[in-house]
Design a protein around this motif. Structure first.
Motif, PDB file in Angstrom:
ATOM      1  N   ALA A 113      61.202  -8.155 -58.729  1.00 58.89           N
ATOM      2  CA  ALA A 113      62.398  -9.063 -59.508  1.00 58.89           C
ATOM      3  C   ALA A 113      62.414 -10.110 -59.064  1.00 58.89           C
ATOM      4  CB  ALA A 113      63.824  -9.093 -59.747  1.00 58.89           C
ATOM      5  N   GLY A 114      62.416  -9.849 -57.582  1.00 57.53           N
ATOM      6  CA  GLY A 114      62.098 -11.521 -56.820  1.00 57.53           C
ATOM      7  C   GLY A 114      60.760 -12.852 -57.532  1.00 57.53           C
ATOM      8  N   TYR A 115      59.716 -11.476 -57.129  1.00 56.73           N
ATOM      9  CA  TYR A 115      58.335 -11.948 -57.222  1.00 56.73           C
ATOM     10  C   TYR A 115      58.558 -13.200 -58.345  1.00 56.73           C
ATOM     11  CZ  TYR A 115      53.336 -13.160 -57.240  1.00 56.73           C
ATOM     12  OH  TYR A 115      52.053 -13.409 -57.052  1.00 56.73           O
ATOM     13  N   GLY A 116      59.062 -11.920 -59.414  1.00 55.37           N
ATOM     14  CA  GLY A 116      59.101 -12.594 -60.816  1.00 55.37           C
ATOM     15  C   GLY A 116      59.961 -13.610 -60.896  1.00 55.37           C
ATOM     16  N   LEU A 117      60.824 -13.773 -60.338  1.00 52.59           N
ATOM     17  CA  LEU A 117      61.941 -14.957 -60.685  1.00 52.59           C
ATOM     18  C   LEU A 117      61.330 -16.319 -59.317  1.00 52.59           C
ATOM     19  CD1 LEU A 117      65.819 -13.283 -59.891  1.00 52.59           C
ATOM     20  CD2 LEU A 117      64.904 -14.685 -61.927  1.00 52.59           C
ATOM     21  N   ALA A 118      60.534 -15.662 -58.462  1.00 53.01           N
ATOM     22  CA  ALA A 118      60.046 -16.318 -57.613  1.00 53.01           C
ATOM     23  C   ALA A 118      58.546 -17.490 -58.477  1.00 53.01           C
ATOM     24  CB  ALA A 118      59.221 -16.647 -56.772  1.00 53.01           C
ATOM     25  N   ARG A 119      57.862 -16.901 -59.012  1.00 53.15           N
ATOM     26  CA  ARG A 119      56.478 -16.966 -59.318  1.00 53.15           C
ATOM     27  C   ARG A 119      55.401 -17.381 -60.969  1.00 53.15           C
ATOM     28  NH1 ARG A 119      55.301 -19.692 -55.647  1.00 53.15           N
ATOM     29  NH2 ARG A 119      54.318 -19.054 -53.613  1.00 53.15           N
TER      30      ARG A 119
ATOM     31  N   GLU B 293      47.392 -20.266 -52.079  1.00 53.64           N
ATOM     32  CA  GLU B 293      46.127 -20.447 -51.973  1.00 53.64           C
ATOM     33  C   GLU B 293      45.889 -18.929 -51.973  1.00 53.64           C
ATOM     34  OE1 GLU B 293      47.215 -22.156 -48.133  1.00 53.64           O
ATOM     35  OE2 GLU B 293      48.087 -22.779 -50.384  1.00 53.64           O
ATOM     36  N   ILE B 294      46.331 -17.561 -50.922  1.00 56.96           N
ATOM     37  CA  ILE B 294      45.697 -17.123 -51.045  1.00 56.96           C
ATOM     38  C   ILE B 294      46.118 -15.606 -52.524  1.00 56.96           C
ATOM     39  CG2 ILE B 294      46.607 -14.285 -50.428  1.00 56.96           C
ATOM     40  CD1 ILE B 294      47.828 -15.409 -47.732  1.00 56.96           C
ATOM     41  N   GLU B 295      47.216 -16.884 -53.205  1.00 57.09           N
ATOM     42  CA  GLU B 295      46.859 -15.579 -54.735  1.00 57.09           C
ATOM     43  C   GLU B 295      46.560 -16.111 -55.708  1.00 57.09           C
ATOM     44  OE1 GLU B 295      51.889 -15.196 -56.067  1.00 57.09           O
ATOM     45  OE2 GLU B 295      51.522 -16.895 -54.140  1.00 57.09           O
ATOM     46  N   GLU B 296      45.978 -17.614 -55.600  1.00 56.74           N
ATOM     47  CA  GLU B 296      45.018 -18.692 -56.081  1.00 56.74           C
ATOM     48  C   GLU B 296      43.306 -18.099 -55.617  1.00 56.74           C
ATOM     49  OE1 GLU B 296      45.860 -22.516 -54.960  1.00 56.74           O
ATOM     50  OE2 GLU B 296      47.463 -22.902 -56.477  1.00 56.74           O
ATOM     51  N   ALA B 297      43.420 -17.358 -54.953  1.00 53.27           N
ATOM     52  CA  ALA B 297      41.761 -16.980 -54.391  1.00 53.27           C
ATOM     53  C   ALA B 297      41.788 -15.447 -55.707  1.00 53.27           C
ATOM     54  CB  ALA B 297      41.987 -16.405 -53.282  1.00 53.27           C
ATOM     55  N   ALA B 298      42.868 -14.662 -55.645  1.00 49.68           N
ATOM     56  CA  ALA B 298      42.747 -13.871 -55.772  1.00 49.68           C
ATOM     57  C   ALA B 298      42.556 -13.544 -57.550  1.00 49.68           C
ATOM     58  CB  ALA B 298      44.465 -12.766 -56.273  1.00 49.68           C
ATOM     59  N   ARG B 299      43.395 -14.587 -57.598  1.00 48.77           N
ATOM     60  CA  ARG B 299      43.326 -15.438 -59.746  1.00 48.77           C
ATOM     61  C   ARG B 299      41.679 -15.431 -59.847  1.00 48.77           C
ATOM     62  NH1 ARG B 299      47.138 -16.325 -62.119  1.00 48.77           N
ATOM     63  NH2 ARG B 299      49.360 -15.460 -62.113  1.00 48.77           N
ATOM     64  N   MET B 300      41.493 -15.971 -59.169  1.00 45.95           N
ATOM     65  CA  MET B 300      39.391 -16.205 -59.140  1.00 45.95           C
ATOM     66  C   MET B 300      38.606 -15.103 -59.037  1.00 45.95           C
ATOM     67  SD  MET B 300      39.385 -19.114 -58.907  1.00 45.95           S
ATOM     68  CE  MET B 300      39.390 -21.228 -58.025  1.00 45.95           C
ATOM     69  N   ASP B 301      39.362 -14.378 -58.336  1.00 43.37           N
ATOM     70  CA  ASP B 301      38.931 -12.889 -59.130  1.00 43.37           C
ATOM     71  C   ASP B 301      39.122 -12.152 -60.197  1.00 43.37           C
ATOM     72  OD1 ASP B 301      37.809 -13.099 -57.034  1.00 43.37           O
ATOM     73  OD2 ASP B 301      39.456 -12.185 -55.036  1.00 43.37           O
ATOM     74  N   GLY B 302      39.948 -12.650 -60.977  1.00 37.47           N
ATOM     75  CA  GLY B 302      40.172 -12.242 -61.847  1.00 37.47           C
ATOM     76  C   GLY B 302      41.507 -11.067 -61.751  1.00 37.47           C
TER      77      GLY B 302
ATOM     78  N   VAL C  22      50.134  -9.554 -52.526  1.00 33.66           N
ATOM     79  CA  VAL C  22      51.104 -10.205 -52.361  1.00 33.66           C
ATOM     80  C   VAL C  22      51.604  -8.709 -51.259  1.00 33.66           C
ATOM     81  CG1 VAL C  22      53.419 -11.518 -53.224  1.00 33.66           C
ATOM     82  CG2 VAL C  22      51.150 -11.679 -54.437  1.00 33.66           C
ATOM     83  N   VAL C  23      51.502  -8.381 -52.185  1.00 30.80           N
ATOM     84  CA  VAL C  23      52.560  -6.911 -51.067  1.00 30.80           C
ATOM     85  C   VAL C  23      51.793  -6.410 -49.819  1.00 30.80           C
ATOM     86  CG1 VAL C  23      53.012  -4.135 -50.895  1.00 30.80           C
ATOM     87  CG2 VAL C  23      53.618  -6.067 -52.843  1.00 30.80           C
ATOM     88  N   PRO C  24      50.726  -6.570 -49.659  1.00 31.58           N
ATOM     89  CA  PRO C  24      49.813  -5.882 -48.373  1.00 31.58           C
ATOM     90  C   PRO C  24      49.855  -7.333 -47.263  1.00 31.58           C
ATOM     91  CG  PRO C  24      48.161  -5.391 -50.496  1.00 31.58           C
ATOM     92  CD  PRO C  24      49.676  -6.041 -51.243  1.00 31.58           C
ATOM     93  N   ASN C  25      50.341  -8.509 -47.663  1.00 33.14           N
ATOM     94  CA  ASN C  25      50.122  -9.366 -46.654  1.00 33.14           C
ATOM     95  C   ASN C  25      51.416  -9.910 -46.292  1.00 33.14           C
ATOM     96  OD1 ASN C  25      47.566 -10.696 -45.979  1.00 33.14           O
ATOM     97  ND2 ASN C  25      46.985 -10.779 -48.243  1.00 33.14           N
ATOM     98  N   SER C  26      52.603  -9.221 -47.059  1.00 35.88           N
ATOM     99  CA  SER C  26      54.111  -8.971 -46.850  1.00 35.88           C
ATOM    100  C   SER C  26      54.163  -7.581 -46.066  1.00 35.88           C
ATOM    101  CB  SER C  26      54.584  -9.976 -47.685  1.00 35.88           C
ATOM    102  OG  SER C  26      54.502 -10.712 -49.048  1.00 35.88           O
ATOM    103  N   LYS C  27      53.925  -7.209 -45.740  1.00 32.88           N
ATOM    104  CA  LYS C  27      54.322  -5.676 -45.273  1.00 32.88           C
ATOM    105  C   LYS C  27      55.673  -5.969 -43.679  1.00 32.88           C
ATOM    106  CE  LYS C  27      49.861  -3.694 -45.324  1.00 32.88           C
ATOM    107  NZ  LYS C  27      48.873  -3.602 -44.049  1.00 32.88           N
ATOM    108  N   GLY C  28      55.104  -7.110 -43.291  1.00 32.02           N
ATOM    109  CA  GLY C  28      56.617  -7.252 -41.758  1.00 32.02           C
ATOM    110  C   GLY C  28      58.037  -7.347 -43.264  1.00 32.02           C
TER     111      GLY C  28
END
Lengths: 270, 292
Positions: free
Chosen positions: A87-93, A161-170, A181-187
């Motif tokens: 929900a937090g991601y949906g509301l933010a992005r 930028e990280i998300e945009e790179a993922a978008r480029m990968d389809g 996003v989740v693997p980069n937010s483990k902390g």
């Protein structure tokens, strides 16, 4: 000056450790020694058999209550991280016409601590027939507006930028979230997860209201029942308390780094 | 269109839960608060504002707000000052810093139930073998019935020290985080200007720089004290019930709505509504202060 500082800190540290010392001392002593008019600093003979007596006591559903507590804490931690994270991601992005309406509904709940509305929540949960039921213990605690709000603030600052790179990968929103996003937010997940686990394990009012049958007691309800009624041997009561805090002390020592971060995140932004 | 599907995929499950377990309960309780509802969660007889009038004129509910005020008057300033003091001390040392921080933070892992057990049966046990009475005995004093004595009301000492032990470390961590955000060059500039390292830098740099943290800590402490339930229930409750004194709002609501003497959801709901409005009002005002 430095000596005075260390002296003050040492005195405070001793005071802070006294309750832990008392739990162990009383849990491993005999009842005679605990209630003796002369204070003994440590049991003259450590009674390991207290463990056997405690777990064999048919009047104390300790194992059952520990399992219940573990189930509730794990399910609430995982459930909160999944639901509030999404929900937090949906509301933010994710841009959407009515996103602001939902956001205001979330923010409005930040002003109201869940404990204050335990009577209203009880009314709904009892209508659903979830009294003395794992669902009643777990589910109402999953929808934390506060956790969702913290996730939203965190994802707002997540590097685009990280998300945009993922978008480029389809990848779509769903794939981007779970695979990038989740693997980069483990902390951050670990920080909020540790807080959720400790809060859930230690909560008392809601389980007291919901867990009315002995089979559904959490360990806090079990301890409280024996404490207020003083219906079991005092050394068993203290030993049960020691057993109940052991999992948390392990979590605390192993994950203190995340816990400190979690406290700072949840405290200041609250 | 594509966005709205994705949005609800992410937010939908949470939003449904929020409606069912937060908004519906509050709406239902608002409705119940205008009705008679004893031993049932369906409204029976419309009583208008009767439940609210009862709560606001009825002694016990107002007394519970008084009990909260007394508790807050002790616990909020004490926690604030002591947590700040611990944070300053821990932040100033280097040797064994992690050890001291961990020791003060460790009680966070404990529940109020376990702390109540230790405080009630060991530290402040009213008989001679309680720790506090043992120490008093070394000085020749008579044992004190800590949790049952009402004049003087020693139970406040029990409840306040218990909560101090449990929550000090949490707020110390918040203050340490705040201290570490203060730019070091402010202190260096002050020292060059001849400020003393102790009181003057604390008064003119540290405390003003901690303003945001301090306001947040005060708000958190107040909200936490408002919800006090666990230690009151466990320290003062017995198998014969709860004493007529020292009932903070949630204790009062618990015994009104779910007590053994019959469940009164009409009055319980009205009480919950009043408490919700009060706390929402406080957080709104505080929020204005923070964002200003």
């Amino acid at each position: 000056m430095r000596v005075a500082r260390y002296l003050a800190l040492s005195v405070a540290a001793v005071l802070f450790l006294i309750p832990f010392y008392l739990v162990l001392r009383n849990g491993l002593a005999s009842e005679q020694e605990i209630t003796s008019p002369t204070w003994t600093f440590w049991p003259s003979e450590i009674r390991w058999e207290n463990f056997a007596e405690l777990f064999a006591n048919p009047a104390v559903p300790l194992v059952r209550s520990l399992i219940n507590s573990l189930l509730v804490a794990v399910l609430q931690t995982v459930g909160q991280l999944v639901l509030c994270g999404l929900a937090g991601y949906g509301l933010a992005r994710i841009p959407y016409r009515y996103a602001n309406v939902v956001l205001y509904l979330v923010i409005a709940t930040l002003m109201i601590p869940a404990a204050v509305t335990f009577v209203p929540t009880f009314v709904v949960v009892s209508t659903l027939g979830w009294i003395s039921d794992l669902r009643g213990l777990v589910i109402p605690g999953l929808f934390s507006g506060f956790t969702t709000f913290l996730f939203r603030q965190y994802f707002l600052n997540f590097p685009k930028e990280i998300e945009e790179a993922a978008r480029m990968d389809g990848l779509g929103h769903w794939g981007t979230y779970w695979r990038v996003v989740v693997p980069n937010s483990k902390g951050f997940f670990a920080a909020l997860g540790v807080i959720a686990f400790i809060t859930s394990w230690n909560q008392f009012l809601w389980p007291l209201v919901i867990a009315q049958d002995q089979d559904s007691w959490t360990v806090q309800v079990a301890l409280s029942t024996f404490l207020t009624a003083q219906s079991i041997e005092v050394e068993q009561l203290f030993l049960a308390a020691a057993v109940s805090i052991t999992p948390l002390v392990i979590v605390f020592v192993a994950l203190q780094r995340f816990l400190v971060r979690g406290v700072t995140e949840t405290g200041i932004k609250g | 269109m594509k966005h709205s599907r994705a949005f609800w995929l992410f937010v939908g499950p949470f939003a449904v839960g929020l409606l069912v377990f937060v908004y519906v309960p509050i709406g239902w309780s608002l409705l119940l608060s205008f009705f008679d509802a004893r031993n049932t969660v369906t409204p029976t007889e419309f009583v208008g504002l009767g439940n609210y009038a009862d709560m606001l004129t009825d002694g016990p509910f107002l007394q519970s707000l008084g009990t909260f005020s007394v508790f807050a008057a002790f616990i909020v300033p004490l926690t604030f000052v002591l947590a700040l003091a611990l944070a300053l001390l821990v932040n100033q040392i280097s040797f064994m810093q992690a050890f001291f921080r961990s020791v003060f933070f460790l009680p966070t892992a404990c529940s109020y139930v376990v702390a109540s057990l230790v405080w009630k049966l060991s530290i402040f046990n009213g008989v001679r073998f309680g720790l506090a009475n043992t120490v008093l005995g070394w000085f020749g004093a008579e044992p004190v019935a800590w949790t049952v004595s009402t004049s003087p009301p020693w139970y406040w000492l029990v409840l306040v020290t218990l909560r101090l032990w449990l929550q000090l470390g949490f707020y110390m961590i918040l203050f340490i985080a705040g201290l570490q955000r203060i730019p070091q060059h402010l202190y260096e500039a002050a020292w060059i200007d001849g400020a003393s390292r102790g009181w003057q830098t604390l008064r003119y740099i540290t405390l003003p720089q901690l303003r945001t943290t301090s306001v947040a800590v005060l708000l958190l402490l107040l909200v936490a004290a408002y919800q006090a339930f666990d230690e009151f229930y466990n320290v003062l409750g017995t198998d014969r019930g709860y004493p007529p004194f020292a009932r903070p709002p949630l204790i009062y609501l618990y015994y009104t709505a779910l007590g053994s003497g019959g469940q009164d959801f009409g009055h319980g709901s009205a009480g919950a509504m009043i408490l919700t409005l009060l706390i929402a009002g406080v957080t709104l005002v505080q929020g204005k202060v923070i964002t200003r």
